[in-house]
Scaffold this active site. Structure first.
Site, PDB file in Angstrom:
ATOM      1  CG  ASP A   1      -0.278  -0.495   2.489  1.00 15.84           C
ATOM      2  OD1 ASP A   1       0.959  -0.381   2.597  1.00 15.84           O
ATOM      3  OD2 ASP A   1      -0.995  -0.998   3.366  1.00 15.84           O
TER       4      ASP A   1
ATOM      5  CG  ASN B   1      -8.449  -2.245  12.369  1.00 12.05           C
ATOM      6  OD1 ASN B   1      -7.548  -2.906  11.842  1.00 12.05           O
ATOM      7  ND2 ASN B   1      -8.903  -1.125  11.828  1.00 12.05           N
TER       8      ASN B   1
ATOM      9  CG  HIS C   1      -5.699  -2.803   9.061  1.00 14.82           C
ATOM     10  ND1 HIS C   1      -5.747  -1.508   9.493  1.00 14.82           N
ATOM     11  CD2 HIS C   1      -4.383  -3.159   9.165  1.00 14.82           C
ATOM     12  CE1 HIS C   1      -4.542  -1.105   9.826  1.00 14.82           C
ATOM     13  NE2 HIS C   1      -3.693  -2.086   9.644  1.00 14.82           N
TER      14      HIS C   1
ATOM     15  CD  GLU D   1      -8.423   0.538   8.259  1.00 18.83           C
ATOM     16  OE1 GLU D   1      -8.330  -0.436   9.040  1.00 18.83           O
ATOM     17  OE2 GLU D   1      -7.889   1.642   8.480  1.00 18.83           O
TER      18      GLU D   1
HETATM   19  P1  PGA Z   1       2.099  -1.991  12.628  1.00 15.64           P
HETATM   20  O1  PGA Z   1       1.024  -2.036  11.490  1.00 15.64           O
HETATM   21  O2  PGA Z   1       3.128  -2.972  12.252  1.00 15.64           O
HETATM   22  O3  PGA Z   1       2.620  -0.568  12.576  1.00 15.64           O
HETATM   23  O4  PGA Z   1       1.395  -2.307  13.889  1.00 15.64           O
HETATM   24  C1  PGA Z   1       0.583  -3.296  11.096  1.00 15.64           C
HETATM   25  C2  PGA Z   1      -0.511  -3.103  10.105  1.00 15.64           C
HETATM   26  O5  PGA Z   1      -1.243  -2.129  10.249  1.00 15.64           O
HETATM   27  O6  PGA Z   1      -0.632  -3.923   9.186  1.00 15.64           O
END
Ligand code: PGA
Length: 241
Positions: free
Chosen positions: A67, A136, A138, A143
């Site tokens: 992304d 969450n 995702h 999301e």
């Molecule tokens: P993070 O993000 O490694 O910064 O916790 C993980 C994600 O959002 O896929």
């Protein structure tokens, strides 16, 4: 899913780095899908450290990141493209011509998403997809929602996701873009092999639900239950019950 537990993120990252370098040694033209965020930082550090000792040649490897923020491109320090240059690409010698990336500054974001799908297909598809997971549930910027996108698309970020990215923007959440371009669920699920890494207690509930819960758009990572080759690497804090 194959669950592998490690005492901490460093041990996990050292192991995954060894595994990735061995995969490249076996298949020099490996097509990698790669994540950003905090979780993979020790992985990229381990790859920088292990690559010279292992003598692994990255010059034929192709990469596609999950992304990018809408509005940011390679020349923006806060972009995921710049993060990958800093953390991995330059140090291990990925050929810039082999880097696949969504351009958050593209004039036509929809066309850019279509181009990305075609570029992945033209590379023969992703062999090994490395993923993180949001608190969450995702993956990429897919999301929780009542519906998910199959293909690469423009996504609106939830407040918690923007907060989790604030560190890239000097801790200022208001500077985190509200939208991103992201691989879709089908783009991710078409990878031949998937390794998801999760570290820290903040991820434990999402990991547990991903593995044991129903497959639901409200926890996008749960769709990985449909994939035949998923390894989940967790530290003790993120370990499912
Ligand atoms: P993070 O993000 O490694 O910064 O916790 C993980 C994600 O959002 O896929």
């Amino acid at each position: 899913m194959n669950i592998q537990r490690f005492t901490d993120g460093r041990a996990l990252s050292q192991d995954l780095a060894r595994r990735m370098l061995a995969a490249i040694d076996r298949q020099p033209g490996l097509v990698l899908g790669l994540p950003t965020g905090r979780t993979p930082l020790p992985l990229y550090a381990a790859l920088r450290e292990q690559t010279p000792a292992a003598g692994t040649d990255w010059s034929a490897v192709r990469t596609f990141n999950l992304d990018e923020f809408v509005g940011l491109g390679a020349s923006d320090r806060e972009s995921y493209r710049a993060y990958m240059e800093r953390e991995l690409f330059a140090a291990v010698g990925v050929n810039p011509a082999h880097v696949g990336f969504l351009d958050g500054r593209a004039a036509d974001p929809d066309a850019e998403c279509g181009r990305y799908e075609e570029a992945i297909a033209a590379a023969g598809g992703i062999d090994l997809m490395i993923l993180g997971i949001g608190a969450n549930g995702h993956i990429g910027f897919n999301e929780p929602a009542t519906g998910l996108h199959a293909r690469t698309h423009r996504a609106r970020l939830q407040p918690g996701t923007r907060a989790a990215n604030a560190a890239l923007f000097g801790g200022d959440i208001s500077r985190v873009p509200e939208e991103a371009l992201s691989m879709g669920m089908a783009t991710i699920l078409r990878a031949r092999s998937v390794i998801l890494m999760a570290t820290g207690a903040g991820k434990a509930a999402a990991v547990d639900a991903m593995i044991r819960g129903p497959i639901t758009t409200m926890l996008p990572a749960s769709f990985l239950q449909l994939h035949p080759d998923v390894t989940v690497m967790v530290d003790l804090a993120a370990s499912p019950r």
